[in-house]
Design an enzyme around this catalytic site. Sequence first.
Site, short mmCIF file in Angstrom:
data_model
loop_
_atom_site.label_atom_id
_atom_site.label_comp_id
_atom_site.label_asym_id
_atom_site.label_seq_id
_atom_site.Cartn_x
_atom_site.Cartn_y
_atom_site.Cartn_z
N GLY A 154 -8.06 4.59 7.70
CA GLY A 154 -7.88 6.06 7.80
C GLY A 154 -6.38 6.35 7.98
N PHE A 155 -5.82 5.31 8.35
CA PHE A 155 -4.29 5.63 8.82
C PHE A 155 -3.25 4.28 8.43
CE2 PHE A 155 -6.75 8.18 11.27
CZ PHE A 155 -6.30 9.60 10.86
N GLY A 156 -1.99 4.45 8.04
CA GLY A 156 -1.12 3.50 8.04
C GLY A 156 -0.35 2.93 9.39
N GLY A 157 0.20 2.00 9.51
CA GLY A 157 1.12 1.54 10.73
C GLY A 157 0.36 1.44 11.95
N MET A 215 -12.06 4.41 0.24
CA MET A 215 -12.72 4.85 1.73
C MET A 215 -13.12 6.00 1.49
SD MET A 215 -9.54 3.38 3.77
CE MET A 215 -8.38 3.65 2.28
N ASP A 272 -4.91 3.66 -1.70
CA ASP A 272 -5.85 3.99 -0.66
C ASP A 272 -6.57 5.42 -1.12
OD1 ASP A 272 -6.07 1.77 1.28
OD2 ASP A 272 -3.87 2.43 1.68
N GLY A 320 1.35 -1.86 4.18
CA GLY A 320 1.82 -0.70 4.07
C GLY A 320 2.96 -0.34 4.71
N MET A 377 -9.03 8.44 0.10
CA MET A 377 -9.54 8.74 1.51
C MET A 377 -10.03 10.12 1.26
SD MET A 377 -6.91 7.42 4.38
CE MET A 377 -6.30 5.75 4.35
N HIS A 381 -8.61 1.13 -3.34
CA HIS A 381 -9.51 0.65 -2.23
C HIS A 381 -10.15 2.35 -1.50
CE1 HIS A 381 -9.33 0.01 2.62
NE2 HIS A 381 -10.79 0.12 1.94
N MET A 417 -11.23 -5.46 6.72
CA MET A 417 -10.29 -4.31 7.38
C MET A 417 -9.78 -4.90 8.63
SD MET A 417 -9.82 -2.05 5.28
CE MET A 417 -8.58 -1.15 6.36
N ASP A 432 -6.39 -5.97 5.17
CA ASP A 432 -5.80 -4.94 5.24
C ASP A 432 -5.49 -4.30 6.35
OD1 ASP A 432 -4.94 -2.46 4.50
OD2 ASP A 432 -6.53 -1.68 3.42
N GLY A 433 -4.37 -4.09 7.03
CA GLY A 433 -4.01 -3.33 8.34
C GLY A 433 -3.38 -4.18 9.20
N GLY A 434 -2.14 -3.55 9.56
CA GLY A 434 -1.41 -4.06 10.84
C GLY A 434 -0.57 -5.39 10.56
N SER A 462 0.83 -1.15 -0.14
CA SER A 462 0.22 0.18 0.02
C SER A 462 0.75 1.17 0.02
CB SER A 462 -0.89 -0.08 1.13
OG SER A 462 -1.19 1.24 1.38
N HIS A 486 -1.48 -1.46 -4.08
CA HIS A 486 -2.87 -1.14 -3.29
C HIS A 486 -2.63 0.48 -3.04
CE1 HIS A 486 -6.12 -1.87 -0.34
NE2 HIS A 486 -5.84 -1.05 0.38
C1 DX5 Z 1 -5.58 1.84 6.08
C2 DX5 Z 1 -5.39 1.50 4.61
C3 DX5 Z 1 -4.43 0.37 4.40
C4 DX5 Z 1 -3.24 0.80 5.05
C5 DX5 Z 1 -2.64 -0.10 5.76
O1 DX5 Z 1 -6.88 2.53 6.26
O2 DX5 Z 1 -6.57 0.99 4.04
O3 DX5 Z 1 -4.39 0.19 3.18
O4 DX5 Z 1 -2.16 1.38 4.02
O5 DX5 Z 1 -1.38 0.16 6.37
P1 DX5 Z 1 -0.60 -0.82 7.39
O6 DX5 Z 1 -0.13 -1.84 6.70
O7 DX5 Z 1 0.53 -0.10 7.66
O8 DX5 Z 1 -1.45 -1.07 8.71
ZN ZN Z 2 -6.33 0.00 1.98
#
Ligand code: DX5
Ligand code: ZN
Length: 227
Positions: free
Chosen positions: A150-153, A76, A43, A205, A45, A74, A145, A183-185, A17, A41
């Site tokens: 909303g956020f990476g990491g 959002m 994102d 991501g 938003m 994706h 999800m 997707d996520g974490g 991502s 991927h």
């Molecule tokens: C979060 C995004 C993800 C994000 C995941 O809202 O949809 O695609 O990039 O990031 P990581 O892998 O860092 O959790």
């Molecule tokens: Zn995503």
Amino acid sequence: MIKNYSRTDGKPILCPSILSADFAALGEAIEKVEDHVDVIHLDIMDGHFVPNMTIGPMVIADLRRRSQLVFDVHLMIENPLDWIEHFANSGADMISIHQEACPHLLRGLQQIRDLGLKAGVVINPGTPLAAVEEALPYADFVLLMTVNPGFGGQQYIDTMTDKISRLRQVVDQLDNDVLIQIDGGVNPDNIARLYQAGADLIVVGNAVFGQPDPVQAVETLRACFVS
Ligand code: DX5
Ligand code: ZN
């Protein structure tokens, strides 16, 4: 969707991502991993559906000129059906829309398929699996999800592993092929377990573009599947 993917191969499709990349150098970020992955991927938003903003179709179109990878978009955003055609025209290959944002979900999925793209339905961590049940015949993939979007990491929400397993059981009973995306974490410590639970497409991501060497980071994730 992705040529020759099969669970019998024992490894997922990695979907890095760009959310964790430098947004002033997105083209360069994708070029770095171009020969090392199959999917990117993206994102999207809008600051309404999620508390963050990213990019729109114009940026996707410019990235499309630089990359041959499968573009997994994706959405959002609120009112995603108003934007499907714009993102298809910008070069998306897969588009996923949130069940929570779609009073006319099946129409949206059909619209994506009618444009010749792969259609995905997404649910947030707090949305039950039952919310996508009626959409399964219209979807090429379901995105679960595993963080609040909303956020990476962010940290993986542990209770999602059971949700992945339960969706795997449902999908395995279907006549049509539906892939499971998460997707996520996701990181090298949990990716193998989450694939085992049932994920086919795994978004990463921070674990790729948040690392000093994204190519090495991809290799580290792949090494989790070498027996
Ligand atoms: C979060 C995004 C993800 C994000 C995941 O809202 O949809 O695609 O990039 O990031 P990581 O892998 O860092 O959790
Ligand atoms: Zn995503």
